[in-house]
Design an enzyme around this catalytic site. Structure first.
Site, short mmCIF file in Angstrom:
data_model
loop_
_atom_site.label_atom_id
_atom_site.label_comp_id
_atom_site.label_asym_id
_atom_site.label_seq_id
_atom_site.Cartn_x
_atom_site.Cartn_y
_atom_site.Cartn_z
N GLY A 25 102.48 73.20 60.27
CA GLY A 25 102.73 72.56 59.13
C GLY A 25 102.98 71.08 58.85
O GLY A 25 103.91 70.77 58.02
N LYS A 90 99.14 50.31 46.75
CA LYS A 90 98.72 49.63 47.95
C LYS A 90 97.27 48.96 47.55
O LYS A 90 96.20 49.73 47.48
CB LYS A 90 98.66 50.33 49.24
CG LYS A 90 98.04 49.67 50.48
CD LYS A 90 98.06 50.66 51.60
CE LYS A 90 97.26 50.27 52.85
NZ LYS A 90 97.18 50.85 53.94
#
Lengths: 511, 483
Positions: A25, A90
């Site tokens: 997970g 970014k």
């Protein structure tokens, strides 16, 4: 085999879905679960097994523009995603001290200049650079100029070379997986908490039939996705999935990671990668903190020295103890074997120098969906999946090696080793072709295309001595005027942008 | 500091047809200072890429280099549009189907239309081409300039150009002379190589020697400048004879190709006449049989030499057309490959100096283009109407590996060259009657009723599209389509 059941019906009839069991997970696991649950609910029943006792690596904080397509394809609202993961924008990566100490360049998401008469801008730039008449090539990139000014605005039309840069995100990776978990569960994925203590396999084929969890529960499935990270719980035992070690070219095998409080002032819209004596360190600006890490070669630096070097370099108050990560560069010979598909660190590892880890996860998910079994996993599908993923890894590998190899640094054993090592033939030929002709081999597929190679090759000091002879045709004065006009247009575009923090607040207001 | 690479100073192009002229004009544009000579030996009747030049959509950057434009060529009857090819009695079950140039219509659903159609739509639209606007136009011999409007089905229509070599050549000759290119009518009687094996000069029939930095061999199968014999082409269907004739007829935007017992018969409509061809193999039919089937009186008989592939760029020789890579004549894709390779040449533009890595990069990409186009044509042959007759039974041409992947789930393997687009090729494979064994997972996850309703609406709109357009001759005559 369950694949054989319930099929062969007429078109449109309800078919039995393939039971997909995802082990792990972390970011890769929940990206896979979210994508399968949202995009192929009619074909896959998604069940993810994770253990809260096992932490996630969660350092994939810097991403590439491709992630936007992933988010969009899942129908996730960008502002909601950014708010949930504390994301910032970014525009590229700044590489410092790589080519030689004191050097700095930006690898932007976007091209330099605009092609003219069918010839890429960098050829013209090389001509004027050789005459001492050009600014650094980054001056002709809107993404670079905006990054340097700590400004951000969404890009405009693809047809406009001033406006058509790309962008990605920095985000808190420990928040991304939970965000996707909520999304996946809302789209019908099932989650089981537990640690895998046993894997049952078909003795003849080696295919995985089921898992046994620590509380005794059994989980069966048809197709197993190994997102268990470096543990590679399922894939490692598969025949034909042997690990190819690339550490002779990419010797960094450890990282020490540490968050710190953000310094006052602007939030940089770019990742920083700063060369260190035995590797490099990252600096990733998030909204409430700054992610830092030192990626190093353990043969050239011990863990304590690396941690000390990182602590000495960070700009803010540390927010936790440094965390140590171990890895080896390389990939599996095959990522899909039998009924097991490895996605994420179980399939391969390339250090985060160019923020490629989530991209490689995404590429594997895209390929898996395209080749998702209907009646049975076919050999042709596995072969096509593996060929596509191998090509992704191999091309990224060469690009990463370039950052180490293209250097004049001789100030440490590490840099001496990487500077003088034998690189793969594919990279050696690329560098030689570039030096001679300023050409970059073109591919229709793959992650890093010509502008990226141009940015890093030039940024690390490999300036070709020859270029396209057509670049010599225009009069120097008219070429200089055109380049100056382009530069002015870049400056005007950037001057009209809000600063990065304001752009983030605007995005938050929209969310 | 100046450029370490010097521009090509002298280029010699050998070839009698359009490929040689286009190569010379493209080079003149890229290297205006170069001395360029075209040497024209007698035309080789088997140089099919030169005789039946046909472009692919988006492949004709050279037109601008040659000072030509599509609208003028069409207005002057030099070019007609080719939106597709109607195949008759073709494929395993000898079906009629249409190859066409265009993108897939996008439904407001996740998943590509062909995959949605395969999963849910085959009972609503019987053939994939029923939802493909370009195929509907090709089937009905209608055409309209592609419309860049996403709401229009014409946004999904594209076309190449069929060029009439007889009309194109004088035009190219004028452009070449105007560009300062010397044109010499002569055979090449000798070649001289330098120590490294590279071609250094060629000698013409009158004894003149022409030295150059780079040579282009566009002499067709004879490959006058080739240093090696080359490898036998494996992706060839096996026709080694061609009958060629002309008959009067109206222009049309689709070629027509029909499988016959001994091979295939094709119609290539030009502005003022139709070229008809019959392709067969000498070992399964004789010329008299072929002439009866073509039924065109004074047809020219051409023997095709064994097809060969040679390195696209080696020993200072750039080999274009059959001199480099022989492409099976079905569908006239040979010129398009030469065009594509010339575009790569212009992109990478060799210099006067030795650039072995640049040549390797050219060969890599030129080879990808040859592989792409060769594979597409081979796949048209791979699904063969065996019951049609001896030619089809006799041949077991190689089945491209890509067809296996396609037959599994309707997805083509990634290919770096898109000279023929995935959309066109996938539609062709569906047209040939290949039904993939598995369905796409995204398509399966769509609501079947919704998909069926959308496909039914789309099929109705596609069926109605041709009637909204004028007949092709009327379109060509309309002054509004002229410039």
């Amino acid at each position: 085999m369950i694949f054989e059941a319930g099929l062969g019906g007429e078109m449109g009839e309800a078919r039995q879905r393939v039971r997909v069991v995802i082990v792990g997970g972390g970011t890769a696991g929940w990206m896979t679960a979210a994508a399968l649950a949202a995009l192929i609910p009619g074909a896959a029943e998604v069940h993810l097994v994770e253990s809260d006792a096992i932490g996630i690596v969660g350092v994939g904080e810097a991403t590439l523009p491709a992630l936007r397509a992933f988010i969009a394809r899942l129908g996730i609202d960008e502002a909601a995603f950014m708010a949930a993961t504390s994301a910032t924008y970014k525009l590229g990566i700044a590489f410092e001290d790589f080519g030689r100490p004191g050097d700095r360049y930006l690898h932007p998401f976007g091209q330099f200049g605009a092609p003219f008469a069918g010839v890429a801008f960098h050829h013209y730039w090389l001509r004027r650079h050789a005459a001492g008449a050009a600014l650094p090539i980054g001056a002709y990139s809107t993404a670079v100029a905006a990054a340097e000014a700590d400004r951000f605005a969404l890009p405009g039309s693809d047809d406009d070379p001033i406006a058509s840069y790309g962008y990605a995100y920095h985000f808190d990776a420990t928040l991304f997986a939970p965000f996707l978990r909520d999304f996946a569960l809302a789209h019908g994925a099932r989650r089981s908490e537990g640690r895998v203590v046993e894997v049952t396999r078909d003795p003849a084929s080696g295919d995985v039939r089921g898992l046994v969890l620590d509380d005794g529960r059994e989980v069966s499935g048809d197709l197993f996705v190994d997102c268990s990270g470096f543990r590679a719980l399922l894939i490692d035992a598969m025949r034909g999935a042997a690990w190819q070690d690339w550490s002779r070219w990419l010797p960094c095998d450890r990282a020490v990671a540490l968050s710190c409080a953000p310094p006052p002032g602007a939030v940089a819209p770019y990742t920083r990668a700063i060369a260190m004596p035995a590797g490099w360190r990252w600096r990733i600006p998030l909204r409430q903190r700054v992610g830092n890490g030192y990626v190093y070669s353990s043969t050239h630096c011990d863990d304590a020295r690396a941690a000390d070097a990182l602590l000495a370099a960070i700009e803010g108050q540390p927010l936790a103890e440094p965390r140590l990560l171990r890895f080896t560069a390389g990939r599996r010979t095959a990522g899909w074997v039998g009924n097991v598909v490895a996605i994420g660190l179980s399939s391969g590892f390339l250090e985060p120098l160019e923020s490629t880890s989530l991209y490689l996860v995404q590429a594997a998910i895209t390929q898996l969906i395209e080749r998702f079994p209907d009646s049975r996993p076919a050999a042709a599908d596995r072969a096509a999946f593996n060929a596509a993923i191998d090509a992704e890894y191999d091309r990224v590998r060469d690009f990463l090696i370039l950052h180490y190899h293209a250097t004049t640094r001789a100030d440490s054993a590490f840099w001496n080793d990487v500077r003088t090592m034998a690189v793969p033939d594919s990279l050696r030929d690329r560098i030689a072709l570039w030096r001679r002709t300023a050409q970059v081999p073109a591919y229709g597929h793959g992650l890093f295309l010509e502008p990226s190679w141009v940015a890093v090759l030039l940024g690390q000091g490999i300036v070709p001595d020859g270029w396209d002879t057509r670049a010599d045709l225009p009069e120097p004065a008219s070429l200089d005027r055109a380049m100056a006009a382009f530069r002015r247009a870049v400056e005007q575009r950037v001057a009209a942008m809000p600063d990065h923090r304001a752009a983030l607040n605007r995005g938050r207001a929209a969310a | 500091m100046t450029n370490a690479r010097a521009p090509l100073a002298a280029v010699a192009v050998v070839g009698a047809g359009p490929i040689a002229y286009v190569a010379a004009l493209v080079t003149a544009k890229a290297v205006p200072t170069a001395r360029i000579t075209i040497v024209r030996p007698p035309a080789d009747p088997a140089a099919l890429a030169d005789r039946f030049p046909t472009t692919l959509p988006g492949s004709s950057g050279w037109l601008a280099d040659a000072g030509l434009d599509e609208a003028h060529l069409v207005a002057d009857g030099v070019a007609t549009h080719r939106v597709g090819i109607r195949f008759a009695e073709w494929g395993e079950d000898a079906r009629d189907w249409t190859f066409a140039h265009g993108s897939d219509v996008a439904l407001p659903l996740p998943g590509a239309l062909p995959l949605l159609w395969l999963a849910h739509g085959r009972d609503v639209a019987l053939r994939y081409e029923d939802v493909r606007p370009a195929a509907a136009l090709a089937a009905a011999d209608r055409f309209a300039a592609p419309l860049a409007d996403r709401r229009s089905l014409l946004d999904c229509v594209d076309a190449g150009l069929r060029l009439d070599a007889a009309r194109l050549l004088p035009l190219l000759d004028r452009r070449a002379r105007a560009a300062g290119i010397a044109v010499r009518e002569s055979d090449v009687v000798a070649t001289q190589r330098s120590g490294d094996g590279g071609l250094a000069s060629i000698t013409l029939a009158n004894g003149t020697t022409i030295a150059a930095d780079l040579f282009v061999d566009a002499t067709g199968p004879r490959a006058l400048l080739a240093a090696t014999k080359g490898e036998t082409a494996a992706d060839w269907c096996g026709c080694d004879r061609l009958l060629i004739a002309e008959r009067p007829g109206d222009p049309a935007p689709a070629d027509a190709i029909r499988a016959v017992g001994i091979g295939w018969r094709g119609d290539r409509p030009l502005a003022d006449r139709i070229t008809i061809r019959l392709a067969y193999a000498a070992d399964t039919a004789d010329e008299a049989q072929a002439r009866r089937l073509l039924d065109a009186g004074d047809a020219e008989a051409v023997a095709l030499p064994p097809p060969r592939h040679r390195p696209p760029f080696a020993a200072k020789v750039l080999a274009l057309g059959e001199a480099g890579t022989a492409i099976d004549p079905l569908g006239d894709f040979g010129f398009a490959l030469a065009e594509r390779q010339l575009a790569l040449f212009a992109e990478l533009l060799p210099s006067r100096d030795r650039d072995p890595l640049l040549a390797a990069e050219y060969n890599r990409r030129a080879g990808l283009a040859a592989d792409r186009i060769g594979t597409v044509v081979a796949s048209l042959h791979a699904v063969r109407p065996r019951r049609r007759g001896p030619f089809w039974r006799a041949r077991t041409g190689a089945v491209p590996a890509a067809l296996d992947a396609f037959a599994e789930r309707g997805v083509l393997p990634q290919h770096d060259d898109q000279s023929v687009t995935d959309a066109d090729w996938r539609a062709a494979l569906l047209g040939l009657g290949i039904v993939p064994r598995q369905h796409d997972a995204v398509a399966r996850s769509a609501d079947p009723a919704r998909v069926r309703a959308l496909i039914a609406d789309l099929a109705a709109a596609v069926a109605a599209l041709p009637a909204t357009l004028p007949p092709y001759p009327a379109l060509l005559a309309d002054p509004r389509t002229r410039v």
